[in-house]
Write a protein that holds these residues in place. Structure first.
Motif, mmCIF file in Angstrom:
data_model
loop_
_atom_site.group_PDB
_atom_site.id
_atom_site.type_symbol
_atom_site.label_atom_id
_atom_site.label_comp_id
_atom_site.label_asym_id
_atom_site.label_seq_id
_atom_site.Cartn_x
_atom_site.Cartn_y
_atom_site.Cartn_z
ATOM 1 N N VAL A 6 5.925 18.026 10.524
ATOM 2 C CA VAL A 6 6.956 17.867 11.549
ATOM 3 C C VAL A 6 7.850 16.656 11.296
ATOM 4 N N GLY A 7 7.390 15.706 10.500
ATOM 5 C CA GLY A 7 8.197 14.523 10.213
ATOM 6 C C GLY A 7 7.453 13.233 10.491
ATOM 7 N N LEU A 8 7.560 12.287 9.567
ATOM 8 C CA LEU A 8 6.814 11.036 9.665
ATOM 9 C C LEU A 8 7.451 10.078 10.665
ATOM 10 N N THR A 9 6.624 9.524 11.554
ATOM 11 C CA THR A 9 7.033 8.461 12.466
ATOM 12 C C THR A 9 5.863 7.498 12.617
ATOM 13 N N ALA A 10 6.163 6.263 13.006
ATOM 14 C CA ALA A 10 5.095 5.291 13.233
ATOM 15 C C ALA A 10 4.193 5.750 14.366
ATOM 16 N N ARG A 11 4.785 6.325 15.419
ATOM 17 C CA ARG A 11 3.981 6.803 16.543
ATOM 18 C C ARG A 11 3.049 7.933 16.103
ATOM 19 N N GLY A 12 3.571 8.847 15.315
ATOM 20 C CA GLY A 12 2.740 9.947 14.843
ATOM 21 C C GLY A 12 1.595 9.455 13.980
ATOM 22 N N LEU A 13 1.874 8.456 13.145
ATOM 23 C CA LEU A 13 0.816 7.909 12.299
ATOM 24 C C LEU A 13 -0.225 7.185 13.149
ATOM 25 N N ALA A 14 0.227 6.482 14.190
ATOM 26 C CA ALA A 14 -0.710 5.809 15.095
ATOM 27 C C ALA A 14 -1.606 6.831 15.788
ATOM 28 N N GLU A 15 -1.026 7.944 16.213
ATOM 29 C CA GLU A 15 -1.824 8.981 16.878
ATOM 30 C C GLU A 15 -2.852 9.582 15.927
ATOM 31 N N ARG B 53 -4.081 7.586 1.376
ATOM 32 C CA ARG B 53 -3.081 8.493 1.945
ATOM 33 C C ARG B 53 -2.298 7.801 3.060
ATOM 34 N N LEU B 54 -3.002 7.087 3.932
ATOM 35 C CA LEU B 54 -2.349 6.358 5.020
ATOM 36 C C LEU B 54 -1.391 5.310 4.479
ATOM 37 N N THR B 55 -1.798 4.648 3.399
ATOM 38 C CA THR B 55 -0.936 3.640 2.777
ATOM 39 C C THR B 55 0.368 4.269 2.297
ATOM 40 N N GLY B 56 0.260 5.401 1.617
ATOM 41 C CA GLY B 56 1.453 6.084 1.126
ATOM 42 C C GLY B 56 2.370 6.535 2.252
ATOM 43 N N LEU B 57 1.786 7.048 3.340
ATOM 44 C CA LEU B 57 2.593 7.514 4.466
ATOM 45 C C LEU B 57 3.286 6.354 5.174
ATOM 46 N N LEU B 58 2.559 5.253 5.354
ATOM 47 C CA LEU B 58 3.177 4.114 6.029
ATOM 48 C C LEU B 58 4.277 3.512 5.157
ATOM 49 N N GLU B 59 4.084 3.504 3.853
ATOM 50 C CA GLU B 59 5.137 3.007 2.959
ATOM 51 C C GLU B 59 6.400 3.856 3.086
ATOM 52 N N ALA B 60 6.222 5.147 3.336
ATOM 53 C CA ALA B 60 7.383 6.019 3.516
ATOM 54 C C ALA B 60 8.071 5.758 4.860
ATOM 55 N N ILE B 61 7.281 5.365 5.855
ATOM 56 C CA ILE B 61 7.834 5.100 7.181
ATOM 57 C C ILE B 61 8.557 3.762 7.230
ATOM 58 N N VAL B 62 8.029 2.774 6.513
ATOM 59 C CA VAL B 62 8.634 1.429 6.506
ATOM 60 C C VAL B 62 9.007 1.059 5.069
ATOM 61 N N PRO B 63 9.974 1.747 4.480
ATOM 62 C CA PRO B 63 10.351 1.471 3.084
ATOM 63 C C PRO B 63 10.826 0.029 2.927
ATOM 64 N N GLY B 64 10.473 -0.540 1.822
ATOM 65 C CA GLY B 64 10.876 -1.912 1.555
ATOM 66 C C GLY B 64 9.798 -2.932 1.851
ATOM 67 N N GLU B 65 8.795 -2.554 2.661
ATOM 68 C CA GLU B 65 7.696 -3.475 2.933
ATOM 69 C C GLU B 65 6.775 -3.543 1.713
ATOM 70 N N LEU C 201 1.954 -0.890 13.186
ATOM 71 C CA LEU C 201 2.337 -0.123 11.993
ATOM 72 C C LEU C 201 3.837 -0.224 11.724
ATOM 73 N N ALA C 202 4.652 -0.168 12.775
ATOM 74 C CA ALA C 202 6.100 -0.189 12.601
ATOM 75 C C ALA C 202 6.616 -1.569 12.212
ATOM 76 N N GLY C 203 5.936 -2.609 12.673
ATOM 77 C CA GLY C 203 6.385 -3.957 12.369
ATOM 78 C C GLY C 203 7.480 -4.416 13.317
ATOM 79 N N PRO C 204 8.040 -5.610 13.095
ATOM 80 C CA PRO C 204 9.080 -6.151 13.970
ATOM 81 C C PRO C 204 10.306 -5.250 14.019
ATOM 82 N N PRO C 205 10.954 -5.120 15.174
ATOM 83 C CA PRO C 205 12.176 -4.296 15.276
ATOM 84 C C PRO C 205 13.248 -4.804 14.313
#
Length: 217
Positions: A92-101, A146-158, A212-216
């Motif tokens: 359905v699409g990667l989001t920080a909220r979805g990953l947290a859930e 797997r979680l690492t790869g998904l979070l890297e996609a959600i917060v690119p550049g970190e 997971l999302a980090g600072p705004p």
């Protein structure tokens, strides 16, 4: 941590009809969750399971092997549930909220059901830095990648270090809160806030999402 009445630590209900190995697992889970691994002897586990003094040695070998069996007992269930949630998230699409859930929900479901003592047991290992932590992390290594790869996609550049730090803190907080839901409710009640167990989970999801999302921006 909620104090468990002594009688709850002994073999209960239908457990008497279960195979000996299963009774030992359940007894050890209750004892380790309540007292910590190092404070519990194999004699105490045998007694709590209603078995003879050699049962743990016969079925599991050493205390360390019993601890490992107990960690793996439910970690597979948590991993399978999380994998299904991650599959859906990728669809359905990667989001920080979805990953947290996907991160929190499998542990929450266990904590609010018959797996609550297992969650407290794991929380104790994480909080104390017990050597069994190596078994816990090993059980989730594949999924952690797997979680690492998904979070890297959600917060690119970190950086990889930042991503892994956030995941580690999310894991620690998830087990700390869900390992003592009663304690969280009691603490909040002192400030006049009444939370149901499900509301505790919702609040936890908000905080894990922020981690997971980090600072705004």
């Amino acid at each position: 941590m909620r104090r468990v009445p002594e009688r709850e630590l002994w073999v209960v209900g239908d457990e008497l009809a279960m195979p000996t190995a299963r009774r030992l697992i359940l007894a050890a889970e209750r004892l380790f969750a309540e007292r910590g691994i190092d404070a519990v002897s194999l004699r105490a586990v045998n007694a709590a399971a209603g078995t003879n003094v050699a049962s743990v040695n016969y079925h599991f070998g050493t205390k360390a092997e019993l601890v490992e069996a107990l960690i793996l007992e439910r970690s597979g269930e948590v991993s399978a549930r999380r994998a299904a949630l991650l599959d859906e998230l990728e669809r359905v699409g990667l989001t920080a909220r979805g990953l947290a859930e996907a991160f929190v929900t499998p542990v929450a479901e266990m904590a609010l059901s018959d797996g609550n003592t297992w969650v407290r047991f794991i929380a104790g290992i994480l909080g104390s830095g017990h050597p069994a932590l190596a078994v816990v992390t090993g059980a989730f290594t594949e999924q952690a990648l797997r979680l690492t790869g998904l979070l890297e996609a959600i917060v690119p550049g970190e950086s990889r270090e930042t991503v892994r730090f956030r995941l580690a803190q999310a894991m620690s907080l998830t087990f700390r809160v869900l390992g003592d839901v009663d304690g969280v409710q009691d603490m909040m009640a002192l400030s006049g806030v009444e939370l149901s167990p499900q509301q505790v989970v919702e609040q936890l999801l908000d905080v894990v999402t922020a981690i997971l999302a980090g600072p705004p921006g």
